[in-house]
Motif scaffolding. Structure first.
Motif, PDB file in Angstrom:
ATOM      1  N   PRO A 247       0.817  -1.203   0.081  1.00 17.61           N
ATOM      2  CA  PRO A 247       0.024  -0.018   0.014  1.00 17.61           C
ATOM      3  C   PRO A 247       0.955   1.226   0.033  1.00 17.61           C
ATOM      4  O   PRO A 247       2.142   1.314   0.399  1.00 17.61           O
ATOM      5  N   GLY A 248       0.174   2.225  -0.302  1.00 19.30           N
ATOM      6  CA  GLY A 248       0.856   3.797  -0.342  1.00 19.30           C
ATOM      7  C   GLY A 248       0.099   4.540  -1.341  1.00 19.30           C
ATOM      8  O   GLY A 248      -0.876   4.344  -1.841  1.00 19.30           O
ATOM      9  N   VAL A 249       0.630   5.889  -1.305  1.00 17.16           N
ATOM     10  CA  VAL A 249       0.357   6.799  -2.241  1.00 17.16           C
ATOM     11  C   VAL A 249       1.564   7.255  -3.262  1.00 17.16           C
ATOM     12  O   VAL A 249       2.542   7.767  -2.701  1.00 17.16           O
ATOM     13  N   PHE A 250       1.196   7.221  -4.244  1.00 17.81           N
ATOM     14  CA  PHE A 250       2.482   7.285  -5.308  1.00 17.81           C
ATOM     15  C   PHE A 250       1.986   8.535  -6.155  1.00 17.81           C
ATOM     16  O   PHE A 250       0.961   8.962  -6.816  1.00 17.81           O
ATOM     17  N   LYS A 251       3.131   9.469  -6.196  1.00 24.29           N
ATOM     18  CA  LYS A 251       2.757  10.943  -6.891  1.00 24.29           C
ATOM     19  C   LYS A 251       3.701  10.692  -8.286  1.00 24.29           C
ATOM     20  O   LYS A 251       4.690  10.386  -8.375  1.00 24.29           O
ATOM     21  N   ILE A 252       2.980  10.874  -9.363  1.00 23.35           N
ATOM     22  CA  ILE A 252       3.486  10.826 -10.560  1.00 23.35           C
ATOM     23  C   ILE A 252       3.482  12.094 -11.386  1.00 23.35           C
ATOM     24  O   ILE A 252       2.477  12.659 -11.607  1.00 23.35           O
ATOM     25  N   GLU A 253       4.947  12.509 -11.817  1.00 22.78           N
ATOM     26  CA  GLU A 253       4.741  13.890 -12.549  1.00 22.78           C
ATOM     27  C   GLU A 253       4.031  13.599 -13.942  1.00 22.78           C
ATOM     28  O   GLU A 253       4.506  12.715 -14.457  1.00 22.78           O
TER      29      GLU A 253
ATOM     30  N   ILE B 175      -3.407   4.815 -18.353  1.00 17.58           N
ATOM     31  CA  ILE B 175      -3.079   3.709 -17.010  1.00 17.58           C
ATOM     32  C   ILE B 175      -1.739   2.930 -17.199  1.00 17.58           C
ATOM     33  O   ILE B 175      -0.901   3.298 -16.291  1.00 17.58           O
ATOM     34  N   LYS B 176      -1.577   2.448 -17.872  1.00 22.13           N
ATOM     35  CA  LYS B 176      -0.319   1.649 -18.256  1.00 22.13           C
ATOM     36  C   LYS B 176       0.928   2.537 -18.049  1.00 22.13           C
ATOM     37  O   LYS B 176       1.849   2.199 -17.315  1.00 22.13           O
ATOM     38  N   GLU B 177       0.941   3.611 -18.936  1.00 22.94           N
ATOM     39  CA  GLU B 177       1.821   4.621 -18.883  1.00 22.94           C
ATOM     40  C   GLU B 177       2.231   5.275 -17.518  1.00 22.94           C
ATOM     41  O   GLU B 177       3.310   5.140 -17.118  1.00 22.94           O
ATOM     42  N   SER B 178       1.149   5.330 -16.835  1.00 23.63           N
ATOM     43  CA  SER B 178       1.445   5.832 -15.632  1.00 23.63           C
ATOM     44  C   SER B 178       1.843   4.964 -14.589  1.00 23.63           C
ATOM     45  O   SER B 178       2.778   5.252 -13.742  1.00 23.63           O
ATOM     46  N   LEU B 179       1.468   3.716 -14.523  1.00 24.55           N
ATOM     47  CA  LEU B 179       2.197   2.861 -13.651  1.00 24.55           C
ATOM     48  C   LEU B 179       3.724   2.586 -14.055  1.00 24.55           C
ATOM     49  O   LEU B 179       4.354   2.112 -13.096  1.00 24.55           O
ATOM     50  N   THR B 180       4.070   2.754 -15.462  1.00 24.49           N
ATOM     51  CA  THR B 180       5.280   2.707 -15.652  1.00 24.49           C
ATOM     52  C   THR B 180       6.319   3.663 -14.771  1.00 24.49           C
ATOM     53  O   THR B 180       7.474   3.370 -14.731  1.00 24.49           O
TER      54      THR B 180
ATOM     55  N   ILE C 210       5.931   4.194 -11.773  1.00 23.65           N
ATOM     56  CA  ILE C 210       6.055   3.855 -10.291  1.00 23.65           C
ATOM     57  C   ILE C 210       7.389   3.110  -9.888  1.00 23.65           C
ATOM     58  O   ILE C 210       7.653   2.241 -10.927  1.00 23.65           O
ATOM     59  N   GLY C 211       7.899   3.171  -8.899  1.00 24.80           N
ATOM     60  CA  GLY C 211       9.250   2.808  -8.547  1.00 24.80           C
ATOM     61  C   GLY C 211       9.287   1.198  -8.502  1.00 24.80           C
ATOM     62  O   GLY C 211       8.114   0.689  -8.238  1.00 24.80           O
ATOM     63  N   PRO C 212      10.516   0.586  -8.775  1.00 26.87           N
ATOM     64  CA  PRO C 212      10.407  -0.983  -8.972  1.00 26.87           C
ATOM     65  C   PRO C 212      10.161  -1.550  -7.651  1.00 26.87           C
ATOM     66  O   PRO C 212       9.700  -2.658  -7.737  1.00 26.87           O
ATOM     67  N   GLU C 213      10.217  -1.023  -6.299  1.00 23.35           N
ATOM     68  CA  GLU C 213       9.764  -1.474  -5.027  1.00 23.35           C
ATOM     69  C   GLU C 213       8.104  -2.092  -5.116  1.00 23.35           C
ATOM     70  O   GLU C 213       7.881  -2.812  -4.093  1.00 23.35           O
ATOM     71  N   LEU C 214       7.326  -1.424  -5.696  1.00 23.09           N
ATOM     72  CA  LEU C 214       6.233  -1.441  -5.795  1.00 23.09           C
ATOM     73  C   LEU C 214       5.774  -2.971  -6.272  1.00 23.09           C
ATOM     74  O   LEU C 214       4.899  -3.794  -5.998  1.00 23.09           O
ATOM     75  N   TRP C 215       6.614  -3.369  -7.174  1.00 19.86           N
ATOM     76  CA  TRP C 215       6.389  -4.784  -8.097  1.00 19.86           C
ATOM     77  C   TRP C 215       7.074  -5.694  -7.630  1.00 19.86           C
ATOM     78  O   TRP C 215       7.326  -6.826  -8.441  1.00 19.86           O
TER      79      TRP C 215
END
Length: 299
Positions: free
Chosen positions: A135-141, A176-181, A183-188
């Motif tokens: 879990p968390g909140v991820f901020k994406i520029e 959505i898929k571009e946004s997810l890319t 996010i840092g690798p620690e999420l996955w």
């Protein structure tokens, strides 16, 4: 013309390739004018993507406040406990309180920016095991690509809010898929999950309506119950029974979204002896009663 079946997938190479199966399932996508967004301790079994066109939105997770800005997207994985505020109209310190309306071309957005939050959001799932990340909140520029896609989506949502065409669906998937890319690798970390745990998770998804015991799960993994329980907790950062409980409540939310089944019918479908036990578990996991969730009074 002869149909060739012998060569695997028509691929002339013998070099085997391994792809990750991602099952993106869209639940809703909306563009709203919010005048109230006091939502506290929300926990939902799906991903949430937020963007606000103007300032005033806040997200709170584990006592950290995220001041939302128009140049960033905010992505929240399933089963993350968080709260939200519209700072210009913050009235409540508990519960779920949302007030707003669908934004269409009939509204001149600039006239509402001072007293409303102009709010875009998407709810979606990615399938097993990617709906069970940390879990968390991820901020994406916002990149130029994301900004271009976002502009297209919100302009289309102002025209059509129900029956979406193929182009809209494809561009929303791409967004959505571009946004997810980003996010840092620690999420996955779930990508490298132990195969025994993944086998059990797949079994749970297929048999979610059954009563699923620890010994049964250990048997599927071909391990002793205590050893498997420890392995599962190490891999998933949650106990096996809490995971099963979460997945049952996720399935309940899906049924509520897709059908008109009563709370009693949903509780029996998921292996609960009565609706009262089901309702207690639902409230403890999701943070809302089943009746409130069905009403859709949240964003």
């Amino acid at each position: 013309m002869k149909l060739v079946k012998d060569i695997e997938l028509g691929d002339p190479s013998s070099n085997k390739q391994n792809f990750i199966g991602l099952k993106l399932n869209l639940l809703c996508c909306r563009y709203w004018l919010l005048d109230l967004w006091d939502c506290h301790d929300m926990v939902f079994p799906f991903w949430r993507l937020y963007w606000n066109k103007n300032a005033g939105g806040e997200l709170i997770h584990q006592n950290k406040v995220y001041t939302m800005t128009p140049n960033c997207l905010y992505i929240i994985p399933p089963f993350t406990s968080f709260s939200s505020h519209y700072t210009k109209n913050h009235r409540y310190n508990d519960g779920i309180h949302v007030s707003g309306k669908h934004l269409t071309n009939d509204y001149i957005e600039k006239e509402y920016e001072d007293n409303h939050l102009i709010h875009f959001f998407v709810h979606f799932n990615l399938g097993v095991p990617f709906d069970n990340v940390y879990p968390g909140v991820f901020k994406i520029e916002l990149t130029d690509y994301l900004e271009d896609r976002l502009h297209y989506l919100i302009e289309r949502l102002k025209i059509e809010n129900k029956d979406f065409k193929l182009t809209f669906n494809l561009k929303l998937h791409a967004f959505i898929k571009e946004s997810l890319t980003n996010i840092g690798p620690e999420l996955w970390k779930v990508i490298n999950m132990d195969e025994r745990v993944l086998k059990v998770i797949r079994y749970i998804e297929i048999n979610i309506e059954q009563k699923l015991s620890n010994p049964k799960m250990a048997e599927i993994a071909n391990m002793a119950p205590n050893s498997f329980a420890r392995l599962f907790k190490e891999e998933m950062n949650i106990t096996i029974q809490n995971f099963i409980q979460n997945r049952k409540m996720a399935k309940a939310c899906d049924i509520f979204e897709q059908t008109n089944d009563s709370i009693e019918e949903v509780s029996f479908k998921l292996g609960f002896s009565d609706r009262y036990h089901f309702s207690r578990v639902f409230k403890s996991v999701i943070g809302l009663t089943p009746a409130t969730y069905r009403s859709g009074r949240y964003t």
